[in-house]
Design a protein around this motif. Structure first.
Motif, PDB file in Angstrom:
ATOM      1  N   VAL A 218      11.586   0.498  -6.593  1.00 32.57           N
ATOM      2  CA  VAL A 218      10.833   2.533  -6.424  1.00 32.57           C
ATOM      3  C   VAL A 218      10.901   3.318  -7.098  1.00 32.57           C
ATOM      4  N   THR A 219       9.380   3.428  -7.558  1.00 31.24           N
ATOM      5  CA  THR A 219       9.196   4.265  -8.674  1.00 31.24           C
ATOM      6  C   THR A 219       9.950   5.901  -7.643  1.00 31.24           C
ATOM      7  N   ARG A 220       9.387   6.403  -6.369  1.00 39.26           N
ATOM      8  CA  ARG A 220      10.068   7.753  -6.507  1.00 39.26           C
ATOM      9  C   ARG A 220      11.224   6.877  -5.378  1.00 39.26           C
ATOM     10  N   GLY A 221      12.560   7.758  -5.738  1.00 43.32           N
ATOM     11  CA  GLY A 221      13.888   7.060  -4.606  1.00 43.32           C
ATOM     12  C   GLY A 221      13.506   8.602  -3.690  1.00 43.32           C
ATOM     13  N   LYS A 222      14.994   7.762  -2.847  1.00 44.36           N
ATOM     14  CA  LYS A 222      15.213   9.236  -1.626  1.00 44.36           C
ATOM     15  C   LYS A 222      14.880  10.611  -1.957  1.00 44.36           C
ATOM     16  N   PRO A 223      15.008  11.457  -0.959  1.00 45.25           N
ATOM     17  CA  PRO A 223      13.629  11.672  -0.333  1.00 45.25           C
ATOM     18  C   PRO A 223      12.311  10.509   0.107  1.00 45.25           C
TER      19      PRO A 223
ATOM     20  N   PRO B 220      10.231   7.879   0.916  1.00 42.69           N
ATOM     21  CA  PRO B 220       9.861   6.729   2.302  1.00 42.69           C
ATOM     22  C   PRO B 220      10.172   5.129   1.529  1.00 42.69           C
ATOM     23  N   ASP B 221       9.562   5.978   0.157  1.00 44.04           N
ATOM     24  CA  ASP B 221       9.387   4.066  -0.844  1.00 44.04           C
ATOM     25  C   ASP B 221      10.214   3.250  -0.271  1.00 44.04           C
ATOM     26  N   CYS B 222      11.589   3.324  -0.146  1.00 42.16           N
ATOM     27  CA  CYS B 222      12.485   2.105  -0.643  1.00 42.16           C
ATOM     28  C   CYS B 222      11.874   1.470   0.845  1.00 42.16           C
ATOM     29  N   PHE B 223      12.300   2.297   2.487  1.00 40.13           N
ATOM     30  CA  PHE B 223      12.219   1.609   3.288  1.00 40.13           C
ATOM     31  C   PHE B 223      10.888   1.560   3.991  1.00 40.13           C
ATOM     32  N   GLN B 224       9.671   1.392   2.971  1.00 40.92           N
ATOM     33  CA  GLN B 224       8.419   0.659   2.825  1.00 40.92           C
ATOM     34  C   GLN B 224       8.231  -0.654   2.307  1.00 40.92           C
ATOM     35  N   LEU B 225       8.799  -0.825   1.433  1.00 41.82           N
ATOM     36  CA  LEU B 225       8.859  -1.632   0.681  1.00 41.82           C
ATOM     37  C   LEU B 225       9.802  -2.297   1.180  1.00 41.82           C
ATOM     38  N   ALA B 226      11.119  -2.190   1.913  1.00 43.81           N
ATOM     39  CA  ALA B 226      12.208  -3.428   2.573  1.00 43.81           C
ATOM     40  C   ALA B 226      11.088  -3.525   3.760  1.00 43.81           C
ATOM     41  N   ALA B 227      10.244  -2.708   4.749  1.00 47.99           N
ATOM     42  CA  ALA B 227       9.975  -3.528   5.227  1.00 47.99           C
ATOM     43  C   ALA B 227       8.379  -4.251   5.535  1.00 47.99           C
TER      44      ALA B 227
END
Length: 97
Positions: A10-15, A17-24
Motif C-alpha cells: 500500500v502507498t499509505r500506511g496506518k492510520p 485504511p488502505d491495508c484493510f481495504q486491500l485485504a478485503a
C-alpha cells in the motif's frame, strides 16, 4: 494465510485504511464484512476508517485503551469454530471461560 498484505503493498500506511481495504478486496469481500484485530492506536484508527468491525487486543498495553469497540486482553481468550462452508464463529475459549 492465503492472503497477506504487507506495508509494501500500500502507498499509505496506518492510520489510513488502505491495508484493510486491500485485504478485503483480495479476499473478495467488502471491508464492512471483516473483523479486524488490532492493538495499536494507528491500526485501530485504520480499521475504523475502513468500515470493518474491530476487536481491540489490550495485552500489549500497560494502561487500558479507552475504546467503544469490543476488547479482549489476548488471543488466549478466543475460541474459534469453523463450519463446513469455512465460516468462523468466535466464542470465549474454554481456558478463559
Amino acid at each position: 494465510p492465503a492472503v497477506i498484505v504487507a506495508a509494501e503493498d500500500v502507498t499509505r500506511g496506518k492510520p489510513a485504511p488502505d491495508c484493510f481495504q486491500l485485504a478485503a478486496r483480495r479476499l473478495g469481500v467488502d471491508a464492512r464484512d471483516c473483523l479486524v484485530f488490532e492493538d495499536a492506536p494507528a491500526g485501530i484508527a485504520a480499521a475504523e476508517a475502513s468500515g470493518a468491525s474491530l476487536m481491540v487486543i489490550s495485552a500489549t498495553h500497560t494502561h487500558p485503551i479507552a475504546t467503544l469497540h469490543a476488547s479482549i486482553a489476548s488471543y488466549d481468550e478466543l475460541g474459534i469454530t469453523v463450519d463446513d462452508r469455512g465460516g468462523i464463529e468466535l466464542a470465549p475459549s474454554r481456558a478463559a471461560a
